[in-house]
Enzyme design. Structure first.
Site, PDB file in Angstrom:
ATOM      1  CD  GLU A  10       0.497  -2.881  -4.568  1.00 26.87           C
ATOM      2  OE1 GLU A  10      -0.757  -2.667  -4.683  1.00 26.87           O
ATOM      3  OE2 GLU A  10       1.014  -1.661  -4.408  1.00 26.87           O
TER       4      GLU A  10
ATOM      5  CG  ASP B  66       2.312   1.578  -2.332  1.00 29.90           C
ATOM      6  OD1 ASP B  66       1.106   0.825  -2.400  1.00 29.90           O
ATOM      7  OD2 ASP B  66       2.220   2.791  -2.894  1.00 29.90           O
TER       8      ASP B  66
END
Ligand code: GLC
Length: 554
Positions: A264, A203
């Protein structure tokens, strides 16, 4: 990395205990849908959005404990069962690692906020105020902004210092320059690998490291749509030290054969994505996800991707848990919302997604053509997005999966945490499994085709100009095998000229059944139709093609 990944948003996939929330046992019960069963989609890996204990202020991306499972989703034993059941079906399991920040309820932060001394004092980014205003209030250390709105700094009266939060105040950023924090994170990563997971989605990884002195960011005069866009993010992400940090992480992952990761990328462009890429470690760029439903936009996006990712391996994603679902967006562009157009768009988009060069990431529900649900602000569950004055509500793309036509769509027996999609009675897995012309059937065919095709899995890609501005066309080539994909984006119809090949082109798949055959070197492309054609004979290279024949752009 030539497989296909399927993203599961666990809270919305399948509920096994009637509490209205999807859970791991529910997912285990539905693995037949994904792979290893008679009517499976045939995907190769699942990426699980976070399953860790969390107050769910940011949909699970606010983690209280990195090494456990939130009781809403089940137990560690359920996770072990899931991993084993997936492996039996040759499905790899990718966990979401949220290592830029923790929840404010994580024990590290609970202790860190109490005092400037102690073992966790340095685990977060604490700073003294830059000064005090006339009313005696502390002023933040710099001008950094939170993505969700407001200052990125929150005052902690106990420590009499500010802490940094790139996202919610309840998501304090960790301090990657602290050796003890690093050691804890790497031990956690190792722990999951030892438990049998096959990889991770990282993330917002490019925000992990901030400039050491935390200087203010330059302001940009003409900002974008949200306050965050009013600054050049020179110091709060994409720092040079990140490469060493990633190398440490990747060494741990690489030590285990068969593993891989996907990063990401947080608000940076495609050049950054390419720069962070390494074999076995993919990085999302957002070009396709942000591309509008027109042939010209897709042509430009594909050309930009191929140029940027030359010699490297990109990802392909049209939807995820942070954005409006692609079918909804494309239907808005077409200004048509009827089920037939919806299905046609879903199939055409899927054809592109599963035939471009790269690793496709499907988002749960897209295989039945799921669209956004409407959740009024007053009933919003996405508390983070609510803080953004003018922002999207991510609940819309997180609706429960529709398995059957029952009132609760076979998702739960209880009260679903978000509304069941209003079209679930007719748009659901059971119904689509029974029909050869459904969106689901088309996904299954595409996945099977991709699996058996060298050009589609690993071949190079070249855009082709077929002389119709509403038709996107590209070739995938591996040795002397070639596959051609043509897609019409609008509601018109017309013939196109196929590129020259020494042998005939053969239609292997159309999104509109029954497929129409080629007529000599031409084929009709109907409204929103996507056609995949094969030839085994070598192509005539551009330059040697006859005048007026379509040209192939390398
Ligand atoms: C990532 C997640 C998003 C989350 C954010 C902060 O962008 O995809 O859902 O809100 O990180 O953790």
């Amino acid at each position: 990395m030539d497989g296909v990944v399927y993203q599961v948003y666990p809270r919305s996939f399948a509920d096994s205990n009637g509490d209205g929330n999807g859970d791991l046992p529910g997912l285990i019960d539905h693995l037949d849908h994904l792979a290893g069963g008679p009517d499976s989609l045939g995907i190769d890996a699942i990426w699980l959005s976070p399953i860790y204990p969390s107050p769910m202020l940011d949909g699970g991306y606010d983690v209280m404990d990195y090494s456990a499972v939130d009781p809403v989703f089940g137990t560690l034993a359920d996770l072990d069962r899931l991993i084993e059941a997936c492996h039996q079906r040759s499905i790899r399991v990718i966990l979401d690692l949220v290592m830029n920040h923790t929840s404010h309820l994580h024990p590290w932060f609970v202790q860190s906020r109490q005092s400037t001394t102690g073992p966790f004092a340095d685990f977060y980014l604490w700073r003294n105020p830059s000064g005090w205003d006339r009313d005696g209030r502390p002023e933040p250390p710099n001008n950094w902004l939170s993505w969700f709105g407001g200052s990125a700094w929150e005052w902690e009266p106990q420590r009499r210092q500010f802490y940094l939060h790139t996202f919610l105040p309840e998501q304090p950023d960790v301090n990657w320059r602290c050796a003890a924090l690093r050691a804890e994170m790497w031990a956690m990563v190792q722990g999951w690998l030892d438990r049998g997971v096959d990889g991770f989605r990282l993330d917002v990884f490019n925000a992990f490291v901030k400039a050491a002195e935390l200087p203010s960011n330059p302001e940009i005069a003409a900002g974008g749509s949200i306050p965050w866009d009013g600054q050049e993010h020179r110091y709060d992400k994409d720092q040079p030290e990140l490469h060493d940090l990633l190398a440490e992480f990747r060494r741990i992952v690489d030590a285990r054969p068969g593993t891989s990761t996907v990063g990401e990328l947080f608000t940076s462009g495609i050049e950054a994505a390419v720069a962070y890429w390494a074999p076995r470690h993919l990085v999302f760029d957002w070009i396709l996800l942000e591309t509008a439903w027109t042939a010209a936009s897709f042509r430009a996006a594909i050309a930009a991707r191929e140029a940027a990712w030359a010699g490297r391996w990109p990802t392909i994603a049209l939807s995820n848990h942070d954005h409006s679902r692609h079918v909804s967006r494309y239907l808005d562009t077409l200004d048509r919302h009827d089920p037939a157009t919806s299905d046609a768009v879903a199939k055409a988009a899927a054809t592109i997604e599963l035939t471009l060069r790269g690793t496709p990431f499907l988002y749960y529900g897209e295989e039945i053509g799921a669209r956004d649900i409407v959740v009024p602000r007053s009933r919003a569950r996405d508390r983070a997005a609510l803080r953004m004055a003018d922002w999207w509500n991510r609940d819309g793309c997180r609706a429960p999966m529709a398995w059957t036509g029952d009132a609760k769509a076979g998702f739960t027996t209880g009260r679903p945490w978000l509304p069941i999609p209003p079209d679930a009675a007719s748009r659901n897995v059971e119904e689509q499994r029974a029909s050869g012309s459904s969106v689901l059937a088309h996904y299954r065919r595409l996945l099977a085709l991709r699996r058996g095709s060298r050009p589609l899995r690993t071949g190079e890609l070249a855009l082709v100009d077929v002389g119709d501005p509403d038709v996107l066309a590209y070739l995938r080539r591996a040795n002397d095998e070639a596959t051609l994909v043509v897609v019409r984006f609008g509601l018109g119809s017309g013939e196109i000229e196929l590129p020259q090949a020494a042998g005939p082109w053969k239609v292997v798949l159309s999104s509109l059944e029954p497929a129409t055959p080629t007529i000599g070197s031409r084929i009709e492309v109907r409204p929103l139709e996507a056609i995949v054609l094969d030839t085994v004979a070598p192509l005539v290279e551009p330059g040697s093609s006859v005048p007026d024949a379509p040209t192939i752009h390398g």
